[in-house]
Design a protein around this motif. Sequence first.
Motif, PDB file in Angstrom:
ATOM      1  N   ASN A   1       0.891  -1.413  -0.185  1.00  0.00           N
ATOM      2  CA  ASN A   1      -0.268  -0.056   0.378  1.00  0.00           C
ATOM      3  C   ASN A   1       0.754   1.354  -0.040  1.00  0.00           C
ATOM      4  N   ARG A   2       1.862   0.968   0.720  1.00  0.00           N
ATOM      5  CA  ARG A   2       2.821   2.518   0.297  1.00  0.00           C
ATOM      6  C   ARG A   2       4.024   2.762  -0.554  1.00  0.00           C
ATOM      7  N   LEU A   3       3.402   1.365  -1.293  1.00  0.00           N
ATOM      8  CA  LEU A   3       3.702   2.119  -3.414  1.00  0.00           C
ATOM      9  C   LEU A   3       3.136   2.983  -3.640  1.00  0.00           C
ATOM     10  N   SER A   4       2.966   3.653  -5.413  1.00  0.00           N
ATOM     11  CA  SER A   4       2.629   4.238  -5.857  1.00  0.00           C
ATOM     12  C   SER A   4       2.113   3.882  -6.747  1.00  0.00           C
ATOM     13  N   ARG A   5       1.556   4.234  -7.454  1.00  0.00           N
ATOM     14  CA  ARG A   5       0.501   3.069  -9.095  1.00  0.00           C
ATOM     15  C   ARG A   5       2.164   2.577  -9.563  1.00  0.00           C
ATOM     16  N   ARG A   6       2.854   3.091 -10.206  1.00  0.00           N
ATOM     17  CA  ARG A   6       3.407   2.916 -10.562  1.00  0.00           C
ATOM     18  C   ARG A   6       4.615   2.660 -10.451  1.00  0.00           C
ATOM     19  N   GLU A   7       5.553   2.899  -9.409  1.00  0.00           N
ATOM     20  CA  GLU A   7       6.385   1.720  -8.465  1.00  0.00           C
ATOM     21  C   GLU A   7       5.489   0.726  -8.268  1.00  0.00           C
ATOM     22  N   TYR A   8       4.293   0.075  -7.866  1.00  0.00           N
ATOM     23  CA  TYR A   8       4.075  -0.774  -7.861  1.00  0.00           C
ATOM     24  C   TYR A   8       4.007  -1.759  -9.238  1.00  0.00           C
ATOM     25  N   GLN A   9       3.467  -0.920  -9.837  1.00  0.00           N
ATOM     26  CA  GLN A   9       3.470  -1.940 -11.674  1.00  0.00           C
ATOM     27  C   GLN A   9       5.052  -2.008 -11.955  1.00  0.00           C
ATOM     28  N   VAL A  10       6.310  -1.432 -11.554  1.00  0.00           N
ATOM     29  CA  VAL A  10       7.650  -2.170 -11.391  1.00  0.00           C
ATOM     30  C   VAL A  10       8.015  -2.384 -10.364  1.00  0.00           C
ATOM     31  N   CYS A  11       7.861  -2.727  -9.818  1.00  0.00           N
ATOM     32  CA  CYS A  11       8.447  -3.789  -8.743  1.00  0.00           C
ATOM     33  C   CYS A  11       7.198  -5.457  -9.545  1.00  0.00           C
ATOM     34  N   MET A  12       5.789  -5.185  -9.874  1.00  0.00           N
ATOM     35  CA  MET A  12       5.665  -6.686 -10.186  1.00  0.00           C
ATOM     36  C   MET A  12       6.096  -7.017 -10.789  1.00  0.00           C
ATOM     37  N   LEU A  13       6.789  -5.757 -12.522  1.00  0.00           N
ATOM     38  CA  LEU A  13       7.070  -6.522 -13.046  1.00  0.00           C
ATOM     39  C   LEU A  13       8.517  -7.385 -12.964  1.00  0.00           C
ATOM     40  N   ILE A  14       9.241  -6.288 -12.289  1.00  0.00           N
ATOM     41  CA  ILE A  14      10.824  -6.608 -11.829  1.00  0.00           C
ATOM     42  C   ILE A  14      10.978  -7.614 -10.550  1.00  0.00           C
ATOM     43  N   TYR A  15       9.806  -7.921 -10.158  1.00  0.00           N
ATOM     44  CA  TYR A  15      10.120  -9.455  -8.915  1.00  0.00           C
ATOM     45  C   TYR A  15       9.413 -10.846  -9.604  1.00  0.00           C
ATOM     46  N   GLY A  16       8.110 -10.279 -10.999  1.00  0.00           N
ATOM     47  CA  GLY A  16       7.801 -11.164 -12.051  1.00  0.00           C
ATOM     48  C   GLY A  16       8.928 -11.827 -12.889  1.00  0.00           C
ATOM     49  N   GLY A  17      10.318 -11.209 -12.447  1.00  0.00           N
ATOM     50  CA  GLY A  17      10.972 -11.589 -13.791  1.00  0.00           C
ATOM     51  C   GLY A  17      11.121 -10.985 -15.005  1.00  0.00           C
ATOM     52  N   ALA A  18      10.878  -9.950 -15.707  1.00  0.00           N
ATOM     53  CA  ALA A  18      11.036  -8.902 -16.571  1.00  0.00           C
ATOM     54  C   ALA A  18      12.240  -8.422 -16.221  1.00  0.00           C
ATOM     55  N   SER A  19      12.831  -8.136 -17.193  1.00  0.00           N
ATOM     56  CA  SER A  19      14.362  -7.615 -17.265  1.00  0.00           C
ATOM     57  C   SER A  19      13.866  -5.675 -16.606  1.00  0.00           C
ATOM     58  N   TYR A  20      14.973  -4.899 -17.086  1.00  0.00           N
ATOM     59  CA  TYR A  20      14.119  -3.548 -16.828  1.00  0.00           C
ATOM     60  C   TYR A  20      13.795  -2.888 -18.498  1.00  0.00           C
ATOM     61  N   ALA A  21      14.626  -3.569 -19.131  1.00  0.00           N
ATOM     62  CA  ALA A  21      14.206  -3.130 -20.622  1.00  0.00           C
ATOM     63  C   ALA A  21      12.811  -3.367 -20.761  1.00  0.00           C
ATOM     64  N   GLN A  22      12.816  -5.115 -20.292  1.00  0.00           N
ATOM     65  CA  GLN A  22      11.000  -4.539 -21.016  1.00  0.00           C
ATOM     66  C   GLN A  22      10.497  -4.248 -20.194  1.00  0.00           C
ATOM     67  N   ALA A  23       9.804  -4.175 -18.912  1.00  0.00           N
ATOM     68  CA  ALA A  23       9.186  -3.332 -18.048  1.00  0.00           C
ATOM     69  C   ALA A  23       9.138  -1.952 -18.508  1.00  0.00           C
ATOM     70  N   ALA A  24      10.248  -1.743 -19.187  1.00  0.00           N
ATOM     71  CA  ALA A  24      10.333  -0.468 -19.644  1.00  0.00           C
ATOM     72  C   ALA A  24       9.222  -0.185 -20.706  1.00  0.00           C
ATOM     73  N   GLN A  25       9.416  -0.846 -21.977  1.00  0.00           N
ATOM     74  CA  GLN A  25       8.037  -1.357 -22.436  1.00  0.00           C
ATOM     75  C   GLN A  25       7.254  -1.622 -22.583  1.00  0.00           C
ATOM     76  N   LYS A  26       7.251  -2.405 -21.828  1.00  0.00           N
ATOM     77  CA  LYS A  26       5.608  -2.826 -21.094  1.00  0.00           C
ATOM     78  C   LYS A  26       5.306  -1.595 -20.411  1.00  0.00           C
ATOM     79  N   LEU A  27       5.423  -0.117 -19.706  1.00  0.00           N
ATOM     80  CA  LEU A  27       4.689   0.700 -19.010  1.00  0.00           C
ATOM     81  C   LEU A  27       5.558   2.153 -20.089  1.00  0.00           C
ATOM     82  N   HIS A  28       5.846   1.835 -20.944  1.00  0.00           N
ATOM     83  CA  HIS A  28       6.197   2.556 -22.073  1.00  0.00           C
ATOM     84  C   HIS A  28       6.821   4.319 -21.099  1.00  0.00           C
ATOM     85  N   MET A  29       8.030   3.469 -20.481  1.00  0.00           N
ATOM     86  CA  MET A  29       8.650   4.768 -20.153  1.00  0.00           C
ATOM     87  C   MET A  29      10.456   4.067 -20.550  1.00  0.00           C
TER      88      MET A  29
END
Length: 190
Positions: free
Chosen positions: A138-166
């Motif tokens: 609950n402490r994380l912003s929506r964007r931080e939450y999405q990044v954590c879900m992707l990274i801890y889910g096994g995505a690379s930084y590049a994959q997370a960036a592409q999926k989140l358009h950042m």
Amino acid sequence: MKPVPFEQLPDEELVLLARQNRQAMEVLITRYTGLVWRQVRQYQGNSDAEDLAQEGFLGLISAACRYERIRGVPFSAYAGKCVTNSIVSALRRCRNLPLPVGASDVPPLSQVQDPSRSPDSVVQSRAQTAAMICAMVNRLSRREYQVCMLIYGGASYAQAAQKLHMSVKSVDNALQRARRKLRAAAEDTV
């Protein structure tokens, strides 16, 4: 038509919602707290139960991120395996032992229980861990939450960036902010 509360959803639907909705993730974590603690008891031995529980909860979050309903495996079975693997991996890192997944040279908790701990303190400890995990989510912003879900889910930084358009740098910045918030949450519970 009134929406169904998260608590009433089957696991497979709740998992899909938990990837984008923090309240759904909180319900999922609460639902699987017992499973995490059963695995902790199985592998605890000389390791701290709270540390193993945190590893187990990270395994649960990873399971929620990676679960694919199309494979036909119930989420409960998949989550159980992910939680176990996460705990065994933590033990392996901690002890530098090549433990095979699913095997342990650690006696079960029933053989090494600390008689000085009352059952009430054990239950309270479990509740505090579950509350801490929910508070961290609950402490994380929506964007931080999405990044954590992707990274801890096994995505690379590049994959997370592409999926989140950042940019990759923005992903890294969001992850660093999230880690600071999670450390602060852990310190607040101590």
